[in-house]
Scaffold this motif. Structure first.
Motif, PDB file in Angstrom:
ATOM      1  N   LEU A 430     -68.301 -29.162 -32.797  1.00 51.84           N
ATOM      2  CA  LEU A 430     -67.347 -28.236 -32.683  1.00 51.84           C
ATOM      3  C   LEU A 430     -66.437 -28.088 -33.808  1.00 51.84           C
ATOM      4  N   ALA A 431     -65.642 -29.364 -34.143  1.00 50.47           N
ATOM      5  CA  ALA A 431     -64.581 -29.728 -34.925  1.00 50.47           C
ATOM      6  C   ALA A 431     -64.677 -29.125 -36.232  1.00 50.47           C
ATOM      7  N   PRO A 432     -65.787 -29.118 -36.923  1.00 51.80           N
ATOM      8  CA  PRO A 432     -66.083 -28.471 -38.425  1.00 51.80           C
ATOM      9  C   PRO A 432     -65.830 -27.047 -38.225  1.00 51.80           C
ATOM     10  N   HIS A 433     -66.323 -26.440 -37.200  1.00 56.16           N
ATOM     11  CA  HIS A 433     -66.148 -24.905 -37.094  1.00 56.16           C
ATOM     12  C   HIS A 433     -64.667 -24.632 -37.065  1.00 56.16           C
ATOM     13  N   VAL A 434     -64.032 -25.386 -36.125  1.00 58.14           N
ATOM     14  CA  VAL A 434     -62.534 -25.228 -36.176  1.00 58.14           C
ATOM     15  C   VAL A 434     -61.783 -25.540 -37.567  1.00 58.14           C
ATOM     16  N   ALA A 435     -62.302 -26.699 -38.243  1.00 62.62           N
ATOM     17  CA  ALA A 435     -61.850 -26.832 -39.506  1.00 62.62           C
ATOM     18  C   ALA A 435     -62.148 -25.582 -40.557  1.00 62.62           C
ATOM     19  N   VAL A 436     -63.188 -25.038 -40.645  1.00 60.24           N
ATOM     20  CA  VAL A 436     -63.303 -23.807 -41.417  1.00 60.24           C
ATOM     21  C   VAL A 436     -62.284 -22.737 -40.982  1.00 60.24           C
ATOM     22  N   ALA A 437     -61.908 -22.560 -39.527  1.00 60.06           N
ATOM     23  CA  ALA A 437     -60.933 -21.605 -39.260  1.00 60.06           C
ATOM     24  C   ALA A 437     -59.710 -22.120 -39.760  1.00 60.06           C
ATOM     25  N   VAL A 438     -59.326 -23.328 -39.643  1.00 58.97           N
ATOM     26  CA  VAL A 438     -58.135 -23.771 -40.172  1.00 58.97           C
ATOM     27  C   VAL A 438     -57.743 -23.487 -41.577  1.00 58.97           C
ATOM     28  N   ARG A 439     -58.841 -24.025 -42.521  1.00 57.96           N
ATOM     29  CA  ARG A 439     -59.007 -23.741 -43.739  1.00 57.96           C
ATOM     30  C   ARG A 439     -58.742 -22.349 -44.230  1.00 57.96           C
ATOM     31  N   ALA A 440     -59.398 -21.278 -43.460  1.00 59.97           N
ATOM     32  CA  ALA A 440     -59.152 -20.084 -43.816  1.00 59.97           C
ATOM     33  C   ALA A 440     -57.777 -19.735 -43.580  1.00 59.97           C
ATOM     34  N   HIS A 441     -57.100 -20.148 -42.395  1.00 59.52           N
ATOM     35  CA  HIS A 441     -55.826 -19.880 -41.886  1.00 59.52           C
ATOM     36  C   HIS A 441     -54.881 -20.204 -43.124  1.00 59.52           C
ATOM     37  N   ARG A 442     -55.206 -21.624 -43.587  1.00 58.82           N
ATOM     38  CA  ARG A 442     -54.280 -22.047 -44.507  1.00 58.82           C
ATOM     39  C   ARG A 442     -54.357 -21.178 -46.116  1.00 58.82           C
ATOM     40  N   LEU A 443     -55.510 -20.896 -46.369  1.00 61.43           N
ATOM     41  CA  LEU A 443     -55.788 -19.982 -47.701  1.00 61.43           C
ATOM     42  C   LEU A 443     -55.025 -18.688 -47.259  1.00 61.43           C
ATOM     43  N   GLY A 444     -55.173 -17.911 -45.987  1.00 59.75           N
ATOM     44  CA  GLY A 444     -54.574 -16.759 -45.957  1.00 59.75           C
ATOM     45  C   GLY A 444     -53.252 -16.789 -45.993  1.00 59.75           C
ATOM     46  N   ALA A 445     -52.479 -17.914 -45.308  1.00 56.74           N
ATOM     47  CA  ALA A 445     -51.102 -18.301 -45.447  1.00 56.74           C
ATOM     48  C   ALA A 445     -50.655 -18.346 -46.838  1.00 56.74           C
ATOM     49  N   ASP A 446     -51.340 -19.180 -47.796  1.00 54.58           N
ATOM     50  CA  ASP A 446     -50.909 -19.413 -49.038  1.00 54.58           C
ATOM     51  C   ASP A 446     -51.007 -18.113 -49.706  1.00 54.58           C
ATOM     52  N   LEU A 447     -52.077 -17.363 -49.602  1.00 56.14           N
ATOM     53  CA  LEU A 447     -52.258 -15.834 -50.108  1.00 56.14           C
ATOM     54  C   LEU A 447     -51.276 -15.046 -49.943  1.00 56.14           C
ATOM     55  N   GLU A 448     -50.705 -14.892 -48.570  1.00 54.49           N
ATOM     56  CA  GLU A 448     -49.664 -14.219 -47.968  1.00 54.49           C
ATOM     57  C   GLU A 448     -48.224 -14.705 -48.745  1.00 54.49           C
ATOM     58  N   ARG A 449     -48.091 -16.185 -48.695  1.00 50.85           N
ATOM     59  CA  ARG A 449     -46.903 -16.367 -49.393  1.00 50.85           C
ATOM     60  C   ARG A 449     -46.798 -16.094 -50.963  1.00 50.85           C
ATOM     61  N   SER A 450     -47.938 -16.506 -51.616  1.00 50.05           N
ATOM     62  CA  SER A 450     -48.290 -15.959 -53.144  1.00 50.05           C
ATOM     63  C   SER A 450     -47.878 -14.421 -53.391  1.00 50.05           C
ATOM     64  N   HIS A 451     -48.341 -13.715 -52.433  1.00 50.92           N
ATOM     65  CA  HIS A 451     -48.241 -12.275 -52.512  1.00 50.92           C
ATOM     66  C   HIS A 451     -46.875 -11.953 -52.445  1.00 50.92           C
ATOM     67  N   GLY A 452     -46.086 -12.588 -51.371  1.00 48.81           N
ATOM     68  CA  GLY A 452     -44.675 -12.330 -51.162  1.00 48.81           C
ATOM     69  C   GLY A 452     -43.988 -12.798 -52.362  1.00 48.81           C
ATOM     70  N   ARG A 453     -44.153 -13.852 -52.986  1.00 51.22           N
ATOM     71  CA  ARG A 453     -43.449 -14.250 -54.256  1.00 51.22           C
ATOM     72  C   ARG A 453     -43.634 -13.277 -55.523  1.00 51.22           C
ATOM     73  N   LEU A 454     -45.172 -12.847 -55.559  1.00 53.07           N
ATOM     74  CA  LEU A 454     -45.401 -11.978 -56.667  1.00 53.07           C
ATOM     75  C   LEU A 454     -44.619 -10.664 -56.594  1.00 53.07           C
ATOM     76  N   LEU A 455     -44.495 -10.083 -55.010  1.00 51.61           N
ATOM     77  CA  LEU A 455     -43.675  -9.092 -54.988  1.00 51.61           C
ATOM     78  C   LEU A 455     -42.550  -9.201 -55.189  1.00 51.61           C
ATOM     79  N   ALA A 456     -41.842 -10.558 -55.026  1.00 55.10           N
ATOM     80  CA  ALA A 456     -40.553 -10.641 -55.346  1.00 55.10           C
ATOM     81  C   ALA A 456     -40.262 -10.867 -56.693  1.00 55.10           C
ATOM     82  N   ALA A 457     -41.069 -11.321 -57.384  1.00 58.52           N
ATOM     83  CA  ALA A 457     -40.919 -11.452 -58.902  1.00 58.52           C
ATOM     84  C   ALA A 457     -41.048 -10.063 -59.481  1.00 58.52           C
ATOM     85  N   ARG A 458     -41.842  -9.257 -59.017  1.00 59.40           N
ATOM     86  CA  ARG A 458     -42.171  -8.077 -59.699  1.00 59.40           C
ATOM     87  C   ARG A 458     -41.007  -7.077 -59.500  1.00 59.40           C
TER      88      ARG A 458
END
Length: 658
Positions: A430-458
């Motif tokens: 089960l753990a590899p499937h949960v790890a995929v979800a954690v990786r997706a969550h981290r990428l989503g969080a990074d994307l959201e933070r990057s988007h926020g920084r981009l909006l702030a910079a713009r």
């Protein structure tokens, strides 16, 4: 629960089981002697009650020695088991003709020891369930009535001969037994005891209803099972008085309450008992159901086909039932631990149904908890819990499982209890499937933070342009328009004055053009396109001549730089030079560019010989802007500022900009 207390509870439970099994072993011999069957003489009820109350009660008091509910269960189970075994021993000795030592007194004890065990359940047990205390001090009369009724009824049976029990076929013809001349307590006292007992039963059921009505949702979920079981038990005992197969119903009446307690413990975490007790209760319920099935089959077929054939039929009938019921109990306690394929299917459904990454992790944690029947599951990323399901227990029984994605640890799965090796094998799937979800969550969080920084910079860039246009270019153009109007008015009346206005207007227009060019250059300086980064920095450094001597160092084989990296390095270096002049009061500054030891990384160093830029509290917009520019490209920003030793800035920018 400690290993020592668990072993003690297991030994005591094993002794109780031996008492019950001993009765079942001698049952065929009793039938050969013509003794009434185990169901008809109510011994099946005793066997069921002994195991269903005694075994769970022993584990309860092993973990919580002060639990009154647990001790009531122990007393009930022990008394019923002891009475069952003594009764079988007495019947065997009395009916065999040869006799056994103390068989008549064993039969006498068996005749009355079941009374307190029988009456404690619908009175005291219900009154103090689940916390071992009365609902309030106003209920002490009900408790007193219960104990009075138990005492009177027990004394009444103690003061009667063994033949008083109105069950035919127990003793040889003409047998009188010990205490043959006694007739029990006076009728008035017996009536008072009955009234006390009935009143206590009604009060106990009423107290349980009262607890249910005043409890919160969690406690209600625990109590509703016991309340329903109590009503069912009372109903079964009432029905048993009016139907021919009453003894069978009486035996079955011992099942609902312990099963309800088992459900409350396993499904709703009653008393926060540990895993061992939860499983003991669940499998204890299975044992009770199987014992009831054994008693029913033996009572129905035993007399007709003989004891040997009866035992064979019981085994053949009980074994399939055992497989089904134990599988259901195994799933109740262990979840899908024994069915990895089903567990993976359920986890896959959760993955496909989830929406946002945060919701995905919450669903995954909940599904792991349900699959493994664990009361608490949490998903942790470094430094934070990002998703959880259930509530952690106070005991230190958690277990952590690393979550790996492509060999890199992306998080930790925290489980609220210790696991068996077999459970860890399932969790490894089960753990590899949960790890995929954690990786997706981290990428989503990074994307959201990057988007926020981009909006702030713009937004920051828009605000700067707005300031430049509104406060700089706007007033200048308005003034130029006024000059044009003034010159137009002077053309006919004062040609020389109009010429002077036009000359002045021409100069202002050139200055405005320079301002517009500066704004454009600030967006992307033209020297970057014509001279490259090294040449642009050298030209920028020459602009500080007289205030700061700037030296630019760069290898000739510096790789081609993406435009965002080139612009960020230029802006950071420009801001660092400005800080060296304004704040550090430096006289020399060295700007170094090189490809870092890490592949695909540009390293920018700016060193000056000034006094430093001051305390962190004084760091203004310039430093924040440099740090933000590096972080927007997933780079690193390091500032070494030591008084008297100059300022040293190190920025590393990845060349693979996405």
């Amino acid at each position: 629960m400690t290993d020592r207390s668990a072993r003690r509870a297991a030994v005591a439970a094993g002794a109780l089981l031996v008492l019950v099994l001993g009765t079942l072993v001698v049952e065929p011999r009793l039938r050969q002697l013509g003794v009434t069957g185990i169901v008809e003489r109510f011994d099946a009820f005793r066997a069921v009650a002994a195991l269903s109350f005694g075994v769970p009660g022993l584990f309860v008091v092993a973990q919580r020695p002060g639990s009154r509910v647990g001790w009531v269960m122990v007393v009930v189970g022990t008394a019923q088991g002891l009475g069952l075994a003594l009764g079988a021993y007495g019947l065997l000795g009395i009916n065999d003709g040869t006799g056994l030592p103390g068989d008549e007194w064993a039969m006498w004890v068996s005749n009355w020891v079941w009374i307190p065990a029988y009456l404690l359940v619908p009175t005291i047990f219900l009154l103090i369930f689940p916390d071992g205390r009365l609902p309030s001090r106003r209920w002490w009369p009900a408790s007193a009535a219960a104990y009075a009724g138990i005492g009177v009824n027990t004394l009444d049976w103690m003061l009667r001969p063994v033949t008083y029990e109105q069950v035919p076929g127990l003793f040889p013809k003409g047998y009188a037994g010990v205490l043959a001349g006694l007739t029990g307590v006076p009728d008035a006292l017996r009536t008072a005891g009955t009234v006390c007992t009935v009143g206590a039963v009604l009060a106990a059921v009423g107290s349980l209803v009262g607890r249910y009505r005043s409890a919160d949702d969690e406690v209600r979920r625990r109590l509703q099972w016991v309340l329903a079981a109590a009503l069912l038990t009372v109903g079964l005992l009432g029905v048993a008085l009016f139907v021919p197969w009453g003894p069978v119903i009486v035996a079955l009446a011992a099942v609902p309450l312990p099963v309800a307690v088992s459900v409350a413990v396993v499904a709703h975490r009653l008393w926060d008992l540990d895993l061992l007790l939860s499983r003991a209760l669940a499998f204890g319920a299975v044992s009770v159901a199987l014992l009831a099935a054994y008693a029913l089959v033996a009572a129905t077929l035993g007399n007709a086909i003989g004891s040997g054939a009866s035992a064979l039929i019981v085994a053949l009938a009980v074994h399939p039932l055992y497989l089904r019921v134990s599988a259901a109990a195994n799933r109740l306690v262990y979840g899908d631990r024994d069915d990895p394929a089903r567990a993976l299917r359920r986890l896959g459904v959760r993955l496909s149904d989830a929406g946002a990454p945060g919701d995905l992790l919450e669903r995954m944690a909940a599904e792991v908890g349900r699959v493994l029947r664990i009361h608490y599951v949490a998903v942790e990323e470094p430094g934070a819990v990002v998703a959880s399901w259930g509530r952690p227990s106070g005991a230190d029984t958690s277990e952590s499982v690393p979550l790996l994605y492509q060999g890199e640890r992306v998080g930790t799965l925290v489980l609220g209890e210790r696991l068996r090796p077999k459970d860890r094998a399932l969790l490894a799937q089960l753990a590899p499937h949960v790890a995929v979800a954690v990786r997706a969550h981290r990428l989503g969080a990074d994307l959201e933070r990057s988007h926020g920084r981009l909006l702030a910079a713009r937004q920051e860039e828009r605000d700067r342009l707005l300031y430049e246009l509104h406060d700089g270019l706007g007033p200048t153009l308005a003034a130029l328009a006024l000059q044009v109007d003034r010159g137009r008015r002077l053309v006919d009346t004062d040609p020389e004055g109009a010429k002077r206005v036009m000359d002045e207007l021409s100069g202002r227009i050139r200055g405005t053009v320079e301002n517009v060019r500066a704004i454009v250059n600030d967006l992307r300086p033209p020297p970057l396109d014509t001279l490259g980064l090294t040449g642009a920095l050298a030209e920028l450094g020459r602009g500080f001549a007289g205030d700061l001597a700037v030296e630019v160092e760069a290898p000739p084989d510096l790789p081609a730089l993406p435009p965002p990296v080139e612009l960020a390095a230029y802006r950071i270096a420009a801001e660092a030079m400005t800080n060296a002049v304004r704040h550090a009061m430096a006289s020399r500054c060295t700007v170094s560019l090189r490809a870092s030891d890490a592949p695909g990384v540009l390293e920018l160093r700016v060193d000056d010989d000034g006094v430093g830029v001051g305390a962190p509290a004084r760091h203004g917009f310039g430093l924040a802007s440099m740090r933000r520019r590096s972080e927007e490209l997933n780079g690193t920003f390091e500032l070494l500022d030591q008084a008297g030793a100059g300022t040293h800035l190190v920025v590393r920018l990845p060349l693979a900009v996405r």
